[in-house]
Design a protein around this motif. Structure first.
Motif, mmCIF file in Angstrom:
data_model
loop_
_atom_site.group_PDB
_atom_site.id
_atom_site.type_symbol
_atom_site.label_atom_id
_atom_site.label_comp_id
_atom_site.label_asym_id
_atom_site.label_seq_id
_atom_site.Cartn_x
_atom_site.Cartn_y
_atom_site.Cartn_z
ATOM 1 N N ARG A 128 0.852 -1.191 0.000
ATOM 2 C CA ARG A 128 0.000 0.000 0.000
ATOM 3 C C ARG A 128 0.889 1.243 0.000
ATOM 4 O O ARG A 128 1.839 1.319 0.778
ATOM 5 C CB ARG A 128 -0.912 0.014 1.225
ATOM 6 C CG ARG A 128 -1.795 -1.217 1.335
ATOM 7 C CD ARG A 128 -2.689 -1.169 2.543
ATOM 8 N NE ARG A 128 -3.565 -2.336 2.585
ATOM 9 C CZ ARG A 128 -4.640 -2.449 3.351
ATOM 10 N NH1 ARG A 128 -4.976 -1.458 4.158
ATOM 11 N NH2 ARG A 128 -5.381 -3.542 3.322
ATOM 12 N N LEU A 129 0.545 2.199 -0.846
ATOM 13 C CA LEU A 129 1.319 3.441 -0.938
ATOM 14 C C LEU A 129 0.374 4.599 -1.248
ATOM 15 O O LEU A 129 -0.658 4.418 -1.889
ATOM 16 C CB LEU A 129 2.369 3.351 -2.051
ATOM 17 C CG LEU A 129 3.568 2.423 -1.836
ATOM 18 C CD1 LEU A 129 4.393 2.345 -3.110
ATOM 19 C CD2 LEU A 129 4.424 2.897 -0.685
ATOM 20 N N SER A 130 0.767 5.783 -0.804
ATOM 21 C CA SER A 130 0.079 7.000 -1.238
ATOM 22 C C SER A 130 0.809 7.541 -2.463
ATOM 23 O O SER A 130 1.924 7.116 -2.782
ATOM 24 C CB SER A 130 0.076 8.042 -0.122
ATOM 25 O OG SER A 130 1.392 8.559 0.073
ATOM 26 N N VAL A 131 0.190 8.513 -3.140
ATOM 27 C CA VAL A 131 0.836 9.108 -4.306
ATOM 28 C C VAL A 131 2.134 9.786 -3.906
ATOM 29 O O VAL A 131 3.146 9.701 -4.616
ATOM 30 C CB VAL A 131 -0.118 10.114 -4.990
ATOM 31 C CG1 VAL A 131 0.589 10.807 -6.155
ATOM 32 C CG2 VAL A 131 -1.372 9.407 -5.476
ATOM 33 N N ASN A 132 2.143 10.461 -2.764
ATOM 34 C CA ASN A 132 3.364 11.126 -2.327
ATOM 35 C C ASN A 132 4.453 10.137 -1.933
ATOM 36 O O ASN A 132 5.644 10.438 -2.034
ATOM 37 C CB ASN A 132 3.056 12.073 -1.157
ATOM 38 C CG ASN A 132 2.349 13.341 -1.629
ATOM 39 O OD1 ASN A 132 2.612 13.824 -2.720
ATOM 40 N ND2 ASN A 132 1.447 13.852 -0.814
ATOM 41 N N ASP A 133 4.061 8.941 -1.445
ATOM 42 C CA ASP A 133 5.058 7.894 -1.206
ATOM 43 C C ASP A 133 5.763 7.527 -2.508
ATOM 44 O O ASP A 133 6.979 7.327 -2.556
ATOM 45 C CB ASP A 133 4.393 6.642 -0.629
ATOM 46 C CG ASP A 133 3.858 6.862 0.771
ATOM 47 O OD1 ASP A 133 4.410 7.720 1.484
ATOM 48 O OD2 ASP A 133 2.891 6.175 1.157
ATOM 49 N N ILE A 134 4.990 7.459 -3.587
ATOM 50 C CA ILE A 134 5.547 7.106 -4.891
ATOM 51 C C ILE A 134 6.481 8.206 -5.378
ATOM 52 O O ILE A 134 7.555 7.935 -5.931
ATOM 53 C CB ILE A 134 4.402 6.865 -5.893
ATOM 54 C CG1 ILE A 134 3.603 5.629 -5.468
ATOM 55 C CG2 ILE A 134 4.933 6.703 -7.311
ATOM 56 C CD1 ILE A 134 2.337 5.412 -6.266
ATOM 57 N N VAL A 135 6.091 9.463 -5.167
ATOM 58 C CA VAL A 135 6.955 10.586 -5.558
ATOM 59 C C VAL A 135 8.269 10.524 -4.795
ATOM 60 O O VAL A 135 9.351 10.724 -5.366
ATOM 61 C CB VAL A 135 6.226 11.929 -5.312
ATOM 62 C CG1 VAL A 135 7.190 13.094 -5.522
ATOM 63 C CG2 VAL A 135 5.021 12.061 -6.234
ATOM 64 N N GLU A 136 8.203 10.259 -3.498
ATOM 65 C CA GLU A 136 9.421 10.159 -2.686
ATOM 66 C C GLU A 136 10.292 9.005 -3.161
ATOM 67 O O GLU A 136 11.525 9.106 -3.181
ATOM 68 C CB GLU A 136 9.055 9.977 -1.212
ATOM 69 C CG GLU A 136 8.470 11.203 -0.549
ATOM 70 C CD GLU A 136 9.454 12.364 -0.549
ATOM 71 O OE1 GLU A 136 10.654 12.133 -0.283
ATOM 72 O OE2 GLU A 136 9.027 13.492 -0.822
ATOM 73 N N ARG A 137 9.654 7.885 -3.510
ATOM 74 C CA ARG A 137 10.424 6.735 -3.991
ATOM 75 C C ARG A 137 11.184 7.080 -5.258
ATOM 76 O O ARG A 137 12.340 6.688 -5.438
ATOM 77 C CB ARG A 137 9.451 5.577 -4.254
ATOM 78 C CG ARG A 137 10.098 4.324 -4.861
ATOM 79 C CD ARG A 137 10.942 3.594 -3.840
ATOM 80 N NE ARG A 137 10.114 3.035 -2.798
ATOM 81 C CZ ARG A 137 9.542 1.829 -2.878
ATOM 82 N NH1 ARG A 137 9.724 1.081 -3.951
ATOM 83 N NH2 ARG A 137 8.833 1.381 -1.869
#
Length: 531
Positions: A128-137
Motif C-alpha cells: 500500500r502506498l500514497s501518491v506522495n510515497d511514490i513521488v518520494e520513492r
C-alpha cells in the motif's frame, strides 16, 4: 470466494508468505488459515508468539493485503456494557495472487509501458502506498529522476485502467443485526434456499470502498511542497513502521486506509487482473476448440464490455448490437478481413444462434460460463488421459456425457473395453477419488450392481487440491535448486567457462523449466478456482 481452502492450498499459501516475509509471519498466517477468523488473544494463544511478534506479523500481512481486520460487538459479561473486539481474517486468494505477480506485471508493461510498470512494481512490493510515497520513492538517489507531472500521469493511467484501487476501510465495524432484520431473515429462509452471508463476507463488503470513490483520483492529494511533508517522513510506510507497531500495541492494531497524514492509500486491484486473465483464457480456449475467427469476435465482445462488467465471475457477456460488435472487431488486424456474415457465423459458433431483438437492433450475448466449463472438462480429460491411459479416457468421457450413474457392463459395451479391464480401471479411478461409486442390490442382496458416476463439483475440488500440491512441490524444488547452486548462480559472466559454464547453463535450464511449469500450472489453478 470465502470457501475454506484445501489442505494443500493452505500449505502453498504458507510457503508463499514464508518466502516473502519469513517464518514468524507465516506462522500467524497459517494459524488464521487453519483456525479461521480470530481475535489477537487467540492468535497469540495458538501460535505461542509474543504479543509484539503477533501484532507485527499482522501489520505486515495487512500492509500486503493478506489479512483484513474488522470490529464486532458482543454482549458484556454479567450485564455490563457491550464489548467491541477486533477480529482478523486471512485473505487466501490475495495470498495466492503473489504467485501471479509476473503475469500482472506483464499485462501492465504490454498495455501501459515501462514507466507505469515501475510504479506498479512498487505497489506490489510495498502493498500500500500514497501518491506522495511514490513521488518520494522516485526521488531516491539510486533511481533515474522523472518529472512529477510524468509520474502523476503514469499513476493516473494505472487508476483509469482500474489496475490500482483505493485501499479498503481499515477496520469496519459490523453492527449486530436489529430484531427487525433478524425476523426478516427468518421469514426469507422459509421461502428461499439462499445461504446467509458469513461474517467474513459482511466484513469484506463493509470494508470495500463505494464504486463512486474506488477509482477516484483527487489531484489535490498530490504535492511536491516540502512544507506540506512531515520531516520524519511519516507518509513513508517503511520508515514509519516502528511507530505504527508501537501504536498497534496500545490498542491491538491500527489498520488504516490512510496514512498518518490522512493521505489516501492505494493498492493493486487483483480483481481486474483476474478478469483480464479470465478473458484471455476464454479467448485462447475458443481459439483451440473452434477457430481464430471465433476467438477474434469473442475478444472484441469482451473488450467492448470490459468496463461494464461489475463482477469477475459473470456468466454471460453484456448484450451488444451487431453494429457495436462489428466496430470493435475491425479494430484488430484479424478482424479487418471479416464481414458481417462471417461475424454472425462466429457468433453462432459461440452459441449465439438466436439473437434477441431490442427495438430495431439485433443483440448478442455470449455464454462465458459454458466456455469455461468446456475448458475445465478439456483440462480434466487431459489429466485422466495422461494418468490412466486411452481406455480410461474413453470411460471418463462417457460418464461425463451421461451425467448419471452407469453400470459396469454398460460402460464396457459403450466404450469397447473388456469388462474385466473396465472394472480394474473404474476401481483405480474410484480409489483416486475421480469417480463416485454406488452399489445397488437386487433379490435381497443376491445380486449386486456397481454404478459409476462423475460428481463434477467434488472432482473439481479434488483436482484443484492436487494442483495446489503440485505447485507447492514445484516451488520447493525451485528453492532447493537455487540453494544448491547459489554459488553458480552468482558467478560473474567472465567466469562462466568450461565446467562452471556447463553447470551455470544447467542451472538456468532447470530454473526456466520449473518457472514455466509453475506458470502453466497456475493457469489451470485460475481456471478451476478464480474464474
Amino acid at each position: 470466494m470465502l470457501t475454506p481452502p484445501s489442505q494443500h492450498g493452505i500449505k502453498l499459501a504458507v510457503n508463499l508468505i514464508s518466502a516473502y516475509f519469513g517464518d514468524i509471519v507465516a506462522k500467524v498466517c497459517e494459524c488464521l488459515l487453519r483456525k479461521g477468523t480470530l481475535p489477537l488473544a487467540q492468535i497469540i494463544h495458538f501460535t505461542e508468539l509474543s504479543k509484539q511478534n503477533a501484532v507485527n506479523s499482522l501489520l505486515v500481512l495487512i500492509q500486503h493485503n493478506c489479512v483484513q481486520a474488522f470490529a464486532t460487538q458482543s454482549e458484556g459479561r454479567f450485564g455490563g456494557a457491550p464489548r467491541i473486539s477486533t477480529q482478523y481474517m486471512a485473505l487466501f486468494h490475495n495470498i495466492i495472487h503473489h504467485m501471479r505477480f509476473p503475469k500482472f506485471i506483464a499485462i501492465v508493461n504490454e498495455e501501459l509501458g515501462k514507466e507505469c510498470e515501475e510504479i506498479f512494481v512498487w505497489l506490489l512490493q510495498d502493498g500500500r502506498l500514497s501518491v506522495n510515497d511514490i513521488v518520494e520513492r522516485q526521488k531516491e538517489p539510486s533511481r533515474n529522476s522523472t518529472a512529477s507531472d510524468a509520474l502523476h500521469e503514469c499513476f493516473r493511467k494505472l487508476v483509469n485502467a482500474q489496475y490500482v484501487e483505493r485501499c479498503p476501510a481499515h477496520e469496519p465495524f459490523l453492527a449486530p443485526p436489529t430484531e427487525e432484520e433478524t425476523a426478516a431473515k427468518k421469514r426469507a429462509a422459509k421461502f428461499t434456499k439462499t445461504v446467509e452471508d458469513t461474517i467474513e463476507a459482511r466484513a469484506l463488503a463493509e470494508a470495500s470502498p463505494m464504486d463512486s470513490v474506488r477509482f477516484l483520483l483527487e489531484t489535490d492529494t498530490w504535492t511536491d511542497d516540502p512544507e506540506q511533508k512531515s520531516n520524519d517522513n511519516s507518509s513513508n510506510l517503511a520508515s514509519a513502521g516502528e511507530k505504527r507497531k508501537l501504536d498497534a500495541l496500545e490498542s491491538e492494531t491500527k489498520l488504516w486506509a490512510t496514512n498518518q497524514k490522512k493521505e489516501v492509500l492505494w493498492r493493486v486491484n487483483f480483481e481486474e487482473f483476474v478478469r483480464r486473465l479470465r478473458h484471455k483464457s476464454c479467448i485462447e480456449n475458443v481459439r483451440a476448440r473452434l477457430d481464430s475467427g471465433a476467438a477474434t469476435v469473442l475478444g472484441a465482445v469482451l473488450e467492448a464490455t470490459r468496463r461494464t462488467e461489475t463482477k469477475v465471475k459473470v456468466e454471460s457477456s453484456v448484450p451488444l448490437s451487431i453494429d457495436d460488435i462489428m466496430q470493435e472487431v475491425i479494430k484488430s488486424e484479424e478482424g479487418r478481413t471479416m464481414n458481417s456474415d462471417r461475424v454472425r457465423a462466429s457468433l453462432a459458433q459461440l452459441g449465439c444462434d438466436m439473437p434477441s431483438i431490442t427495438g430495431i437492433d439485433e443483440t448478442y450475448s455470449i455464454d462465458l460460463k459454458k466456455i469455461l466449463e468446456l475448458a475445465q472438462i478439456r483440462e480434466v480429460e487431459s489429466i485422466v488421459l495422461k494418468r490412466y491411459g486411452k481406455e480410461a479416457s474413453r470411460i471418463f468421457k462417457l460418464l461425463l456425457q451421461a451425467d448419471r450413474v452407469v453400470e459396469t457392463e454398460m460402460i464396457s459395451k459403450d466404450t469397447f473395453v473388456d469388462k474385466k479391464d473396465a472394472a480394474k480401471i473404474l476401481h483405480r479411478m474410484w480409489k483416486d477419488d475421480y469417480l463416485h461409486l454406488q452399489v445397488m442390490e437386487k433379490d435381497k442382496g443376491k445380486q449386486k450392481y456397481l454404478l459409476w458416476a462423475v460428481k463434477k463439483p467434488v472432482l473439481w475440488q479434488h483436482i484443484l487440491d492436487d494442483m495446489y500440491h503440485a505447485a507447492l512441490n514445484l516451488r520447493l524444488r525451485s528453492a532447493f535448486e537455487q540453494e544448491k547452486d547459489k554459488e553458480i548462480a552468482q558467478l560473474p559472466r567472465e567466469k562462466r567457462e568450461g565446467e562452471l559454464g556447463k553447470r551455470f547453463d544447467r542451472w538456468m535450464k532447470i530454473r526456466l523449466v520449473l518457472e514455466s511449469s509453475l506458470m502453466k500450472l497456475d493457469d489451470a489453478i485460475l481456471l478451476f478456482n478464480d474464474f
